[in-house]
Write a protein that holds these residues in place. Structure first.
Motif, PDB file in Angstrom:
ATOM      1  N   LEU A  69       0.826  -1.206   0.000  1.00  0.00           N
ATOM      2  CA  LEU A  69       0.000   0.000   0.000  1.00  0.00           C
ATOM      3  C   LEU A  69       0.863   1.259   0.000  1.00  0.00           C
ATOM      4  N   ILE A  70       1.923   1.234   0.829  1.00  0.00           N
ATOM      5  CA  ILE A  70       2.803   2.411   0.897  1.00  0.00           C
ATOM      6  C   ILE A  70       3.565   2.594  -0.412  1.00  0.00           C
ATOM      7  N   ASP A  71       4.047   1.484  -1.013  1.00  0.00           N
ATOM      8  CA  ASP A  71       4.759   1.573  -2.291  1.00  0.00           C
ATOM      9  C   ASP A  71       3.887   2.185  -3.374  1.00  0.00           C
ATOM     10  N   GLU A  72       2.602   1.850  -3.372  1.00  0.00           N
ATOM     11  CA  GLU A  72       1.674   2.406  -4.352  1.00  0.00           C
ATOM     12  C   GLU A  72       1.323   3.854  -4.021  1.00  0.00           C
ATOM     13  N   TRP A  73       1.181   4.133  -2.721  1.00  0.00           N
ATOM     14  CA  TRP A  73       0.813   5.483  -2.271  1.00  0.00           C
ATOM     15  C   TRP A  73       1.892   6.503  -2.605  1.00  0.00           C
ATOM     16  N   VAL A  74       3.168   6.130  -2.434  1.00  0.00           N
ATOM     17  CA  VAL A  74       4.257   7.080  -2.631  1.00  0.00           C
ATOM     18  C   VAL A  74       4.487   7.402  -4.105  1.00  0.00           C
ATOM     19  N   LEU A  75       3.943   6.565  -5.003  1.00  0.00           N
ATOM     20  CA  LEU A  75       4.103   6.851  -6.428  1.00  0.00           C
ATOM     21  C   LEU A  75       3.236   8.012  -6.887  1.00  0.00           C
ATOM     22  N   VAL A  76       2.224   8.370  -6.085  1.00  0.00           N
ATOM     23  CA  VAL A  76       1.383   9.523  -6.402  1.00  0.00           C
ATOM     24  C   VAL A  76       2.161  10.799  -6.082  1.00  0.00           C
ATOM     25  N   GLU A  77       2.233  11.701  -7.032  1.00  0.00           N
ATOM     26  CA  GLU A  77       3.110  12.866  -6.913  1.00  0.00           C
ATOM     27  C   GLU A  77       2.856  13.684  -5.659  1.00  0.00           C
ATOM     28  N   GLU A  78       1.582  13.912  -5.295  1.00  0.00           N
ATOM     29  CA  GLU A  78       1.297  14.752  -4.131  1.00  0.00           C
ATOM     30  C   GLU A  78       1.658  14.073  -2.816  1.00  0.00           C
ATOM     31  N   ASN A  79       1.859  12.741  -2.835  1.00  0.00           N
ATOM     32  CA  ASN A  79       2.229  12.028  -1.609  1.00  0.00           C
ATOM     33  C   ASN A  79       3.747  11.948  -1.424  1.00  0.00           C
ATOM     34  N   GLU A  80       4.476  12.160  -2.502  1.00  0.00           N
ATOM     35  CA  GLU A  80       5.921  11.967  -2.471  1.00  0.00           C
ATOM     36  C   GLU A  80       6.609  12.921  -1.494  1.00  0.00           C
ATOM     37  N   GLU A  81       6.217  14.202  -1.519  1.00  0.00           N
ATOM     38  CA  GLU A  81       6.835  15.191  -0.635  1.00  0.00           C
ATOM     39  C   GLU A  81       6.573  14.854   0.830  1.00  0.00           C
ATOM     40  N   GLN A  82       5.347  14.391   1.148  1.00  0.00           N
ATOM     41  CA  GLN A  82       5.022  14.017   2.515  1.00  0.00           C
ATOM     42  C   GLN A  82       5.851  12.814   2.972  1.00  0.00           C
ATOM     43  N   PHE A  83       6.041  11.848   2.072  1.00  0.00           N
ATOM     44  CA  PHE A  83       6.829  10.670   2.414  1.00  0.00           C
ATOM     45  C   PHE A  83       8.254  11.058   2.778  1.00  0.00           C
ATOM     46  N   TYR A  84       8.875  11.925   1.953  1.00  0.00           N
ATOM     47  CA  TYR A  84      10.258  12.309   2.217  1.00  0.00           C
ATOM     48  C   TYR A  84      10.380  13.160   3.483  1.00  0.00           C
ATOM     49  N   ALA A  85       9.341  13.936   3.820  1.00  0.00           N
ATOM     50  CA  ALA A  85       9.353  14.699   5.073  1.00  0.00           C
ATOM     51  C   ALA A  85       9.352  13.750   6.268  1.00  0.00           C
TER      52      ALA A  85
END
Length: 339
Positions: A25-41
């Protein structure tokens, strides 16, 4: 719809505690552009609060005091039976020697503590002036460093937590795509990052300017211009040049491979000015070149040439442009060739 991916779940994922379904689920979620910045934070926060190693400087200082006490106790247990005058001298010399050892020990521990992040967290590959180097990263990606460049990456967790590297200088990348679609991030000190999944590209990041050339695949370029963050998607053949203020200019090239010809000690020039070649001599070989006449700086050079070192490159430039270069150590003077 509210996302089911929370900070706590991402922390479990980074700690290796997430289930197989949660990881997917996380691997799929992080591929969405708007989620990427939150993941790296969240990732940055996790790395700060969960260091792989932390030097126990306080404990080292305590051990240092115990070390000194043991030295003093040993001195008391074994008195020296010689004249009073000699005792004073020997005692002073012995204490000075022991305190010197103790001070050196403390300095060593404090230095280790200061450098712990660089020495323990990261593996650094670097090249000297005039040197190129190819390395294989833990994930199987291939990197070739140009001269006077360095690449830093985490010693632990590179393939499990993130694939982030930090580049100073110039390098070409052939990034391996992973089964979990992990992004590969190239960070620079020029306030721009390159985010990819699996592709071939080159990055030039020097003080005066920067450029990114994409050969295969697709990458996202994140650029900071003042307080503003800009994102640009690149496709094969795109060439993005950044000036000293990070203002971007997009052009295309039919031969992206010419921008990595340096891997074979080959230089491809296309209307390249002598000023640009002087920059190249400084950045790749550590040579400071000056011209006897500033009008020479606008001379241009086109063609593909092989040069294994700075002297061979200068010889090529001299022959094509009718110049004369005189070198002494790391300094060079370029003048018009006399008839």
């Amino acid at each position: 719809m509210k996302s089911t991916i929370t900070k706590e779940l991402v922390v479990d994922y980074l700690s290796g505690k997430a289930s197989a379904l949660q990881k997917q689920l996380i691997d799929e979620w992080v591929l969405v552009e708007e989620n990427e910045e939150q993941f790296y934070a969240w990732l940055e926060e996790y790395e700060v609060t969960h260091p792989e190693y932390s030097a126990n400087v306080e404990g080292a200082i305590t051990n240092y005091h115990r070390f000194v006490e043991q030295i003093d106790a040993k001195d008391v247990a074994q008195p020296v039976t010689i004249s009073t005058k000699k005792i004073d001298r020997v005692s002073y010399t012995t204490n000075w020697f022991h305190w010197s050892i103790a001070a050196s020990f403390l300095l060593f521990i404090l230095t280790i503590g200061y450098l712990k992040k660089e020495a323990w967290y990261y593996q650094t590959y670097s090249t000297a002036f005039g040197e190129t180097k190819s390395v294989t990263l833990p994930d199987g990606s291939q990197v070739t460093l140009n001269a006077n460049s360095s690449l830093r990456l985490p010693r632990w967790g590179f393939t499990k937590i993130n694939r982030q590297v930090f580049l100073l200088g110039e390098a070409s990348f052939s990034v391996k795509h992973t089964a979990t679609h992990q992004p590969f991030v190239v960070q620079t000190n020029r306030k721009f990052n390159v985010v990819v999944l699996g592709t071939e590209f080159s990055v030039f990041a020097r003080e005066r300017k920067a450029k990114i050339v994409l050969s295969k695949g697709k990458v996202q370029l994140t650029i900071q211009v003042g307080p503003v963050i800009q994102k640009m998607m690149m496709k094969p053949g795109d060439l993005i040049t950044l000036d000293s203020q990070n203002h971007a200019q997009l052009t295309t090239t039919a031969q992206p491979e010419m921008h990595t010809a340096w891997r074979g000690h080959r230089y491809t020039f296309d209307g390249t000015t002598l000023q640009e070649i002087i920059y190249l001599l400084a950045e790749n070989y550590g040579i400071t070149a000056q011209v006897a006449d500033k009008s020479l700086l606008s001379l241009t050079l086109s063609g593909s040439f092989t040069a294994d070192n700075a002297d061979q490159l200068a010889e090529v430039v001299d022959d094509v442009l009718g110049l004369q270069s005189t070198r002494q150590d790391n300094r060079m003077v370029i003048s018009q060739r006399k008839p």
